[in-house]
Enzyme design. Structure first.
Site, PDB file in Angstrom:
ATOM      1  N   TYR A  28       0.812  -1.226   0.000  1.00  0.00           N
ATOM      2  CA  TYR A  28       0.000   0.000   0.000  1.00  0.00           C
ATOM      3  C   TYR A  28       0.838   1.266   0.000  1.00  0.00           C
ATOM      4  O   TYR A  28       0.312   2.327   0.361  1.00  0.00           O
ATOM      5  CB  TYR A  28      -0.862   0.092   1.266  1.00  0.00           C
ATOM      6  CG  TYR A  28      -1.596  -1.123   1.735  1.00  0.00           C
ATOM      7  CD1 TYR A  28      -2.445  -1.837   0.891  1.00  0.00           C
ATOM      8  CD2 TYR A  28      -1.493  -1.526   3.070  1.00  0.00           C
ATOM      9  CE1 TYR A  28      -3.153  -2.923   1.385  1.00  0.00           C
ATOM     10  CE2 TYR A  28      -2.210  -2.605   3.553  1.00  0.00           C
ATOM     11  CZ  TYR A  28      -3.036  -3.307   2.702  1.00  0.00           C
ATOM     12  OH  TYR A  28      -3.742  -4.364   3.183  1.00  0.00           O
ATOM     13  N   CYS A  52      14.740 -10.443  -3.058  1.00  0.00           N
ATOM     14  CA  CYS A  52      15.047 -10.153  -4.456  1.00  0.00           C
ATOM     15  C   CYS A  52      13.833  -9.608  -5.194  1.00  0.00           C
ATOM     16  O   CYS A  52      13.268 -10.265  -6.080  1.00  0.00           O
ATOM     17  CB  CYS A  52      15.593 -11.402  -5.122  1.00  0.00           C
ATOM     18  SG  CYS A  52      17.093 -11.945  -4.307  1.00  0.00           S
TER      19      CYS A  52
END
Ligand SMILES: *Cc1c(COP(=O)(O)O)cnc(C)c1O
Length: 426
Positions: A323, A349
């Site tokens: 968000y 990653c």
């Protein structure tokens, strides 16, 4: 409104040093303050009790999805708090933590028949129905049990609000609830059903709402509907006002106080003679928790970008990636020196594994401890093991005491959850 303060130059959770906790439990670790949880519940309880005339014997039902740790739930259970749940698993957690069925509300946009049956068997206080198809299924399930569970119809008031589009639930296009006209029709349809007992209406328009106006508008919709239903001779005895009140993630942000919020609700419901329910999640838990993490290293690139690489990552605290959420970052031991912009990242990653961009921070170095503030809600509950990173530990503090309430799993325990296919064993 929290109990994470400096003592003798070290950030503490109540009476417990976060440095000592990091040494004994490791990092990343969520740390919760019992006193903060109690304070937030107490403020809401006090406000509700001050408005008994308008709100009746109001239920405060903690939204379990915000923080479902059993010890957190048990802390609230002992205060008389109820639970707002959205799955069989959450109902089971609430019951296990000592919250009785009569204080459990079952909400959610997609409850299975098995979950509905379980909720009926456990005698939950109320099932909030979100669609006509769900209502039909509930009636069928209740009929096989010869039961008539209390239900509220969740109304979508076409008033969306919240801190981000992904946490707005009351907008006309959002998947939650039914429009006003449909709710009126459903209520009329089931008022004579022998297998459900309509007791009222519910709404929940979004999360991290920092302005009372949209909440007030939604509550007024419920009030007007109550008047209209009663004019048709229907019984309406409960209004579930949902959750959604925001918290100050930025240190100096102003958000409405719980007292003002409850007083507003009381003003709107005055004279209706209903019993109110509130379903706070974030408001109760966000500022009651921090995520404690250690600096792995600081990468200073020749292009001038400076990355603070932490041992916490998006799998531990997903809100920034999900968000774009802001969490204040504080060193556990204050550091002297010039503030410089840092990108705060984890080791996962994914470029999305970025907690903050260009955050002004003092010079931190490998091994230093930091905390993400206000991480007690929608933090640990969303954590996972992406990149085969063990789930973050959780610790509950109460005064001078602390307990590991979710240990970090060992790699052996993690792998034991994945039995090897028969034909691959040798
Ligand atoms: C998520 C949710 C809540 C809690 O929302 P907060 O913003 O954390 O207060 C309450 N009620 C329902 C139905 C929910 O889905």
């Amino acid at each position: 409104m929290h109990h994470f303060d400096l003592k003798d130059g070290v950030l503490h959770a109540e009476g417990v040093s976060l440095e000592a906790l990091a040494d004994s439990v490791g990092t990343p670790t969520y740390v919760y303050s019992s006193a903060t949880l109690r304070r937030h519940y107490g403020l809401l309880r006090e406000a509700c009790d001050a408005h008994r005339g308008a709100l009746g014997d109001a239920l405060i039902a903690f939204a379990v999805k915000a923080n479902s740790n059993l010890s957190v739930l048990a802390t609230l259970a002992k205060l008389g708090c109820g639970a707002d749940t959205v799955s069989e698993g959450e109902i089971r957690r609430a019951l296990t933590a000592g919250i009785p069925g009569e204080r459990i509300i079952f909400s959610g946009v997609g409850k299975t028949d098995a979950e509905l049956a379980f909720a009926i068997e456990q005698g939950v206080r109320q099932i909030n129905v979100e669609s006509s198809t769900e209502l039909d299924r509930l009636i069928a399930v209740a009929a096989t049990k010869n039961a008539a569970p209390a239900i509220a119809i969740r109304v979508n008031p076409k008033i969306g609000a919240g801190g981000h589009a992904k946490i707005t639930t009351g907008g006309a296009g959002d998947k939650f609830g039914v429009p006003v006209e449909e709710a009126m029709a459903l209520y009329a349809r089931v008022s004579s059903s022998p297998h459900v007992t309509p007791v009222g209406l519910a709404c929940h328009i979004g999360s991290q709402i920092t302005d009372l106006a949209p909440l007030e508008a939604a509550f007024r919709v419920l009030r007007d509907m109550t008047d209209a239903l009663r004019a048709q001779g229907r019984s309406v005895t409960r209004l579930d006002l949902g959750g959604g009140l925001g918290v100050p993630y930025y240190g100096d942000a102003a958000t409405p106080s719980p007292a003002d919020y409850v007083a507003m609700a009381a003003r709107v419901l005055e004279g209706l003679n209903v019993e109110a329910a509130f379903e706070p999640g974030r408001l109760m838990a966000a500022n009651a928790g921090v995520l404690l993490s250690r600096v792995i290293q600081v990468n200073e690139r020749t292009d001038g970008r400076r990355f603070l690489v932490l041992d916490a990552a998006m799998n531990d605290l997903m809100r920034p990636a999900l968000y774009d959420a802001f969490h204040d970052l504080k060193p556990v031991r204050p550091v002297e020196g010039e503030l410089l912009p840092h990108d705060v990242v984890g080791p996962v990653c994914e470029t999305g594994d970025t907690f903050a961009r260009d955050r002004d921070l003092p010079p931190l170095k490998a091994g230093d401890l930091v905390v993400f503030m206000s991480a007690g809600a929608y933090g640990a509950v969303m954590s996972g093991e992406y990149n085969t990173r063990p789930l973050a530990a959780e610790v509950l503090v109460d005064g001078e005491r602390s307990a590991v309430i979710r240990p970090r799993p060992t790699y052996e325990a993690m792998f034991a959850r994945e039995p090897m296919a028969d034909w691959l064993k040798d």
